[in-house]
Scaffold this active site. Structure first.
Site, PDB file in Angstrom:
ATOM      1  N   PRO A 197       0.825  -1.204   0.000  1.00 29.32           N
ATOM      2  CA  PRO A 197       0.000   0.000   0.000  1.00 29.32           C
ATOM      3  C   PRO A 197       0.861   1.256   0.000  1.00 29.32           C
ATOM      4  O   PRO A 197       1.683   1.445   0.880  1.00 29.32           O
ATOM      5  CB  PRO A 197      -0.830  -0.119   1.280  1.00 29.32           C
ATOM      6  N   GLU A 198       0.698   2.059  -1.041  1.00 26.30           N
ATOM      7  CA  GLU A 198       1.338   3.370  -1.112  1.00 26.30           C
ATOM      8  C   GLU A 198       0.219   4.405  -0.964  1.00 26.30           C
ATOM      9  O   GLU A 198      -0.909   4.044  -0.649  1.00 26.30           O
ATOM     10  CB  GLU A 198       2.084   3.515  -2.449  1.00 26.30           C
TER      11      GLU A 198
END
Length: 306
Positions: free
Chosen positions: A2-3
């Site tokens: 997850p960015e």
DNA sequence: AAGGGCCCCTGAAAGC
DNA sequence: TGCTTTCAGGGGCCCT
């Protein structure tokens, strides 16, 4: 992985389902995911509180808590935040209480309406911190703030200090072309390493750094200080465009990522270079190259990116 | 300042 | 076929 776009999508899916709801039950199945409080302190502090807001800063999720039925005096006395970093494979999922437990479920927050927020993390890299203070550190999108005085529960510095030192939010007004230009100037490091530096810009990870550089037509190994103004302008535009598009498509599912409702992100279909080594660059058809750079894989088009 | 290496961890994939 | 090894990666931390 997850960015920023994935964390933002999780925030948007989780927030409407938990804000205003009371936490009636907390279970910590994996104590090592917690920093700054014992499982007992953690559960006791959260029980009887209510999720007030859900915010995001870089790749961090910040949950502000309020006490149910509290007086104004009590409100001022104890302001708690839950700070979560999902690292590589962390997921926050909404369930009904009693749903079968998925493997690698580490923390459960049972809500008064019979729903349950769950923290699931295959890699066990993510961390959850209970933070006591008037304000959560580093919340302003522009400049890192100093930590406010902590209450009786002191967060372990690791996660919180990372939050404090975050650079500007790339989609906020604080992230200007001038900030990017000034930050690149004089830096001898490679431009990609700088994009991944969370103290320089908050929220880019390996996928979006590669995609941004491809869109800007810049080779990941270019020395940051050698970029021409036109290239910095393209880089600036690419950062904002790619992140905006990725959020609109609810992020990128490459391996494990799903949002709070278990839905995959659609930006994976738009990836030009990441994970596409050997395949044709969508712009020129040249095979995409993958190369080791700073301990991480960099994907780029050797023709389009100079 | 910047780069490299290590560590945390599991499961998929590659190697034998 | 089945066991063993390698690899992936966010980011803190240490060393040079």
């Amino acid at each position: 992985m997850p960015e920023l776009p994935e964390v933002e999508t999780i925030r948007r899916t989780i927030a409407p389902a938990i804000v205003g709801k009371e936490i009636v039950r907390v279970e910590v199945l994996t104590p090592k995911m917690l920093l700054g409080a014992s499982p007992a302190e953690f559960c006791q502090t959260l029980r009887g509180r209510r999720f007030q807001t859900v915010e995001r800063r870089g790749k961090y999720l910040l949950f502000q808590l309020e006490e149910v039925n509290q007086t104004q005096a009590a409100k001022a006395a104890a302001n708690f935040w839950l700070i979560i970093h999902l690292k590589m494979a962390g997921r926050l999922l909404l369930h009904r209480t009693g749903d079968p437990l998925e493997k690698h479920t580490h923390i459960l927050w049972g809500l008064a309406d019979g729903t349950e927020l769950r923290y699931v993390d295959l890699r066990h890299f993510g961390r959850v911190v209970l933070w006591s203070g008037e304000q959560v550190p580093g919340l302003e999108p522009g400049r890192p703030a100093k930590a406010s005085a902590a209450g009786e529960i002191t967060a372990t510095p690791e996660l919180v200090s990372g939050l404090e030192r975050l650079g500007p939010e790339p989609l906020s007004a604080a992230f200007t072309l001038d900030y990017l230009r000034a930050g690149l100037a004089g830096r001898k490091g490679r431009v990609k390493s700088l994009l991944l530096d969370q103290t320089f810009i908050a929220g880019l990870g390996n996928i979006y750094a590669d995609e941004v550089l491809h869109r800007a037509g810049i080779h990941p190994e270019r020395e940051a200080r050698q970029l021409q103004l036109a290239e910095v302008e393209r880089l600036y535009a690419a950062i904002r465009e790619i992140l905006t598009e990725a959020i609109a498509l609810r992020g990128t599912t490459f391996a494990t990522y799903v949002d709070g409702e278990g839905r995959k992100g659609e930006f994976a279909n738009r990836l030009a270079v990441y994970g596409r080594d050997g395949q044709a660059c969508p712009r020129c058809g040249t095979p995409v190259v993958r190369r080791r750079l700073g301990g991480r894989s960099a994907h780029f088009c050797p023709h389009c990116q100079r």
